[in-house]
Design a protein around this motif. Structure first.
Motif, PDB file in Angstrom:
ATOM      1  N   GLY A 102       2.867   1.068 -16.426  1.00 20.94           N
ATOM      2  CA  GLY A 102       1.769   0.463 -17.168  1.00 20.94           C
ATOM      3  C   GLY A 102       1.448   1.346 -18.374  1.00 20.94           C
ATOM      4  N   SER A 103       0.436   0.947 -19.145  1.00 20.70           N
ATOM      5  CA  SER A 103       0.136   1.768 -20.322  1.00 20.70           C
ATOM      6  C   SER A 103      -1.098   2.645 -20.138  1.00 20.70           C
ATOM      7  N   CYS A 171      -6.788  -0.390 -31.218  1.00 20.41           N
ATOM      8  CA  CYS A 171      -6.301  -1.405 -30.279  1.00 20.41           C
ATOM      9  C   CYS A 171      -6.218  -2.734 -31.028  1.00 20.41           C
ATOM     10  N   TYR A 205      -2.196  -6.403 -26.125  1.00 21.54           N
ATOM     11  CA  TYR A 205      -2.421  -7.854 -26.257  1.00 21.54           C
ATOM     12  C   TYR A 205      -1.677  -8.455 -27.446  1.00 21.54           C
ATOM     13  N   THR A 229       2.430  -2.952 -22.796  1.00 20.30           N
ATOM     14  CA  THR A 229       2.323  -3.111 -21.345  1.00 20.30           C
ATOM     15  C   THR A 229       2.878  -4.455 -20.923  1.00 20.30           C
ATOM     16  N   LYS A 232      -0.100  -7.952 -19.459  1.00 23.75           N
ATOM     17  CA  LYS A 232      -0.875  -9.040 -20.066  1.00 23.75           C
ATOM     18  C   LYS A 232      -0.020 -10.294 -20.190  1.00 23.75           C
TER      19      LYS A 232
END
Ligand SMILES: Cc1ncc(COP(=O)(O)O)c(C=O)c1O
Length: 370
Positions: A102-103, A171, A205, A229, A232
């Motif tokens: 995962g991140s 982000c 995302y 990741t 999502k």
């Protein structure tokens, strides 16, 4: 910093409490802490942790089933295959790609690597909390800079706020607002940052929006780390896979902080199969955008204010303390949230299935009218 009551943490599992003690706070831990109970009741609508209700795609499920009998082996060649698959797709040098569980781990480790009591962590407000919590634990100054009026990162204010910056966290699309920062602003930040600082661009995302990726900045040799990741759009949050993409010297500096480990083979084969499925991203982006737009239409029609998002989450203004609405919605078996201190009357909602969003709408009407 977001504040969680001691009581809320008491309800977390032992594993969650251990992670909390290490201050590596992940989306599910933050969601659970805010939810004030560990596991949602049966049949609950869970739209509070930006998960993908579709889960892994069929080829990923098949790949995991096929690898199970071989789960007794480390099989790190499978991780090489995953890295090479991604490298080919993105025209990247494989040496720049590190597979991660995962991140969350590379985000926390990057923060530890590049912040310190003399090197601050600079982030948007509202912004995803993992890095700020890790930086705080690391003794670094956490500089929270409000988003612009269009809910983009205010890169000029971020630069002005911290000449001692060690790490800029950007982000795109942003969590929790689901809003984008223009490419020109990202370039401006990278070109004007203090010399020894690093820009971490979290693209958790990115596939849910039409925004361009910043991977080309990594390819150009900039002081940039990109995180991806599979939690999502790929629907693998519980399976755990991600990438840190950066110049090898930056990647080594991050992963030297404890990031080397074998990857779970189930995650690796599922991620490889997902990358090789050409329909997955466009189809899921379309499904998410359709349900999101229907929800926005409903919100507009019913007089609610919300922030138009390009992601799988959005903020809605409930015009009273957000926590009251979260608690009332939980009684209706609909888990929403969380709330960011800078926007106390706004609640974050994850885009679920059509059916879940219909239940969300009924519950919201009920609690807002009571
Ligand atoms: C912005 C952002 N970055 C990183 C993560 C970490 O996700 P994971 O560790 O599941 O890859 C999340 C999870 O919700 C997130 O919202």
């Amino acid at each position: 910093m977001p504040r969680f009551s001691r009581r809320s943490f008491l309800h977390l599992s032992a594993a969650a409490s251990t992670a909390a003690a290490l201050r590596i706070m992940s989306e599910p831990l933050l969601a659970a802490a805010a939810r004030r109970r560990p596991v949602p009741a049966p049949g609950a609508v869970v739209i509070d942790a930006n998960e993908n209700p579709l889960g892994p795609c069929q080829p990923a499920r098949d790949a995991m089933a096929a690898i199970l009998p071989h789960g007794g082996r480390y099989s790190d060649n499978l991780t090489d295959e995953l890295v090479n698959t991604f490298a080919k797709l993105e025209a990247l040098n494989p040496d720049y790609i590190r597979a991660t569980v995962g991140s969350t781990p590379p985000l926390a480790l990057s923060t530890i690597a590049f912040t310190s009591p003399t090197k601050s962590y600079v982030t948007a407000d509202p912004g995803f909390e993992t890095g700020m919590m890790t930086a705080d634990h690391n003794g670094a100054r956490v500089v929270k800079v409000p988003l612009t009026k269009t809910y983009a990162h205010d890169v000029k204010a971020m630069l002005a706020a911290a000449s001692d910056a060690g790490l800029f966290y950007l982000c795109n699309p942003n969590n929790p607002t689901g809003t984008l920062t223009p490419r020109s602003d990202i370039e401006y930040l990278v070109e004007n940052k203090p010399k020894d600082s690093v820009v971490l661009i979290d693209e958790a995302y990115i596939h849910l929006s039409a925004a361009p990726s910043s991977l080309d900045l990594v390819k150009a040799g900039k002081d940039v780390i990109v995180l991806r990741t599979f939690s999502k759009v790929y629907g693998m949050a519980g399976i755990r896979c991600g990438f840190l993409i950066a110049r090898p010297d930056l990647a080594d500096k991050v992963l030297d902080r404890g990031g080397y480990n074998f990857m779970p083979v189930t995650a690796v084969v599922a991620a490889t199969a997902s990358l090789k499925d050409p329909t997955l991203v466009p189809e899921r982006r379309r499904i998410n955008a359709t349900i999101r737009q229907q929800t926005f239409d409903w919100l507009s029609h019913n007089g609610y204010s919300f922030i138009p998002s390009e992601s799988n989450c959005f903020m809605v203004d409930v015009k009273r303390p957000g926590q009251e609405i979260r608690d009332a919605m939980a009684k209706e078996n609909v888990m929403v949230g969380r709330i960011w201190p800078i926007m106390p009357t706004w609640v974050r909602i994850t885009v679920g299935t059509q059916e879940e969003m219909t239940k969300f709408q009924s519950a919201l009407q009920k609690v807002m009218k009571s």
